[in-house]
Design a protein around this motif. Structure first.
Motif, PDB file in Angstrom:
ATOM      1  N   LEU A  54       0.287   2.270 -10.224  1.00  9.82           N
ATOM      2  CA  LEU A  54       0.192   2.492  -8.689  1.00  9.82           C
ATOM      3  C   LEU A  54      -0.360   4.124  -8.444  1.00  9.82           C
ATOM      4  O   LEU A  54      -0.444   4.969  -9.177  1.00  9.82           O
ATOM      5  N   PRO A  55      -1.164   4.210  -7.446  1.00  7.07           N
ATOM      6  CA  PRO A  55      -1.818   5.436  -6.924  1.00  7.07           C
ATOM      7  C   PRO A  55      -0.784   6.462  -6.544  1.00  7.07           C
ATOM      8  O   PRO A  55      -0.866   7.959  -6.803  1.00  7.07           O
ATOM      9  N   LYS A  56       0.158   6.272  -5.906  1.00  6.53           N
ATOM     10  CA  LYS A  56       1.410   6.821  -5.493  1.00  6.53           C
ATOM     11  C   LYS A  56       2.767   6.305  -5.630  1.00  6.53           C
ATOM     12  O   LYS A  56       3.069   5.061  -5.834  1.00  6.53           O
ATOM     13  N   TYR A  57       3.626   7.341  -5.680  1.00  6.59           N
ATOM     14  CA  TYR A  57       5.163   6.935  -5.865  1.00  6.59           C
ATOM     15  C   TYR A  57       6.125   7.388  -5.114  1.00  6.59           C
ATOM     16  O   TYR A  57       7.209   7.475  -5.192  1.00  6.59           O
ATOM     17  N   ARG A  58       5.465   7.733  -4.087  1.00  7.43           N
ATOM     18  CA  ARG A  58       6.490   8.252  -3.032  1.00  7.43           C
ATOM     19  C   ARG A  58       7.451   7.160  -2.451  1.00  7.43           C
ATOM     20  O   ARG A  58       7.071   5.922  -2.490  1.00  7.43           O
ATOM     21  N   LEU A  59       8.484   7.354  -1.482  1.00  9.53           N
ATOM     22  CA  LEU A  59       9.381   6.131  -1.296  1.00  9.53           C
ATOM     23  C   LEU A  59       8.451   4.974  -0.296  1.00  9.53           C
ATOM     24  O   LEU A  59       8.551   3.981  -0.403  1.00  9.53           O
ATOM     25  N   ASP A  60       7.695   5.790   0.570  1.00  4.96           N
ATOM     26  CA  ASP A  60       6.993   4.839   1.477  1.00  4.96           C
ATOM     27  C   ASP A  60       5.918   4.017   0.736  1.00  4.96           C
ATOM     28  O   ASP A  60       5.820   2.902   0.937  1.00  4.96           O
ATOM     29  N   ALA A  61       5.261   4.683  -0.414  1.00  6.67           N
ATOM     30  CA  ALA A  61       4.469   3.802  -1.148  1.00  6.67           C
ATOM     31  C   ALA A  61       5.103   2.869  -2.009  1.00  6.67           C
ATOM     32  O   ALA A  61       4.543   1.451  -2.009  1.00  6.67           O
ATOM     33  N   LEU A  62       6.227   2.925  -2.496  1.00  2.64           N
ATOM     34  CA  LEU A  62       6.836   1.912  -3.096  1.00  2.64           C
ATOM     35  C   LEU A  62       7.484   0.782  -2.197  1.00  2.64           C
ATOM     36  O   LEU A  62       7.378  -0.369  -2.625  1.00  2.64           O
ATOM     37  N   ILE A  63       8.077   1.171  -0.774  1.00  3.18           N
ATOM     38  CA  ILE A  63       8.346   0.282   0.182  1.00  3.18           C
ATOM     39  C   ILE A  63       7.008  -0.475   0.379  1.00  3.18           C
ATOM     40  O   ILE A  63       7.212  -1.756   0.569  1.00  3.18           O
ATOM     41  N   GLU A  64       5.868   0.096   0.420  1.00  2.46           N
ATOM     42  CA  GLU A  64       4.510  -0.622   0.737  1.00  2.46           C
ATOM     43  C   GLU A  64       4.459  -1.891  -0.510  1.00  2.46           C
ATOM     44  O   GLU A  64       3.944  -2.848  -0.138  1.00  2.46           O
TER      45      GLU A  64
END
Length: 200
Positions: free
Chosen positions: A128-138
């Motif tokens: 994954l390119p990002k692991y912020r909460l929003d990115a994981l929700i997406e």
């Protein structure tokens, strides 16, 4: 994953006043039982901070000084929070932050262990390119239709983190495998390092 084998675990999230170190303005603690968030026994508290909420923090979570003016101070609710957390495991996204802030506010609190969904996601989904909460929700698209409040409030973020934890846990066969991946080094519950062999 056999969710019935899990020990007592609460997903936590905290919101602060924007200072460093922060005063708490909101705490949520959401039990996970049999692979589901249990909102019926969750705890959520708003608290008036000792120092004012910064404009930046208020813009993020929406909790202004005016909104918190009539809420209890931390000393009035600390016992309730400590009682719910007790000695359970906790889980949070970027758990170092929540654990550090809660420990500062509850100096006698000792959780059994600390799971970090950020650390877990990096191992479970390494590309994954990002692991912020929003990115994981997406990426995972959990069902958040029953989530209380909205993003950046402690109750919503704890609910979302709980759903992400359960989804990622299905990639592991046992609780011990999950712990080996998800507990940051140095935090409670971290597997003991193997002893170096000696001559004696």
């Amino acid at each position: 994953m056999n969710f019935a084998s899990w020990p007592s675990l609460l997903v936590v999230d905290v919101e602060g006043n924007g200072a460093n170190p922060p005063d708490l303005v909101e705490v949520a603690a959401l039990p996970v039982r049999d692979g589901q968030p249990d909102t019926s026994t969750a705890g959520a508290w708003l608290t008036k901070p000792e120092h004012p909420v910064t404009p930046f923090a208020a813009r993020i979570h929406g909790l202004t000084n005016e909104r918190l003016a009539r809420e209890p101070g931390w000393t009035e609710i600390a016992g309730q929070v400590h009682t719910l957390l007790a000695t359970s495991w906790i889980c949070a996204h970027n758990a170092h932050v929540d654990y550090r802030v809660l420990s500062a506010h509850l100096p006698q609190w000792r959780p059994a262990g600390v799971l970090d969904t950020l650390r877990l996601a990096k191992v479970t989904y390494p590309d994954l390119p990002k692991y912020r909460l929003d990115a994981l929700i997406e990426h995972l698209k959990p069902d958040l239709s029953a989530a209380p409040a909205q993003r950046h409030r402690a109750t919503f973020d704890a609910y979302a983190t709980a759903q992400l934890l359960v989804a990622m846990a299905t990639h592991y066969d046992t609780w011990d495998q999950l712990v080996a991946v998800a507990v940051p080094p140095g935090l409670p519950g971290s597997p003991e390092p193997e002893q170096e062999p000696t001559l004696w």
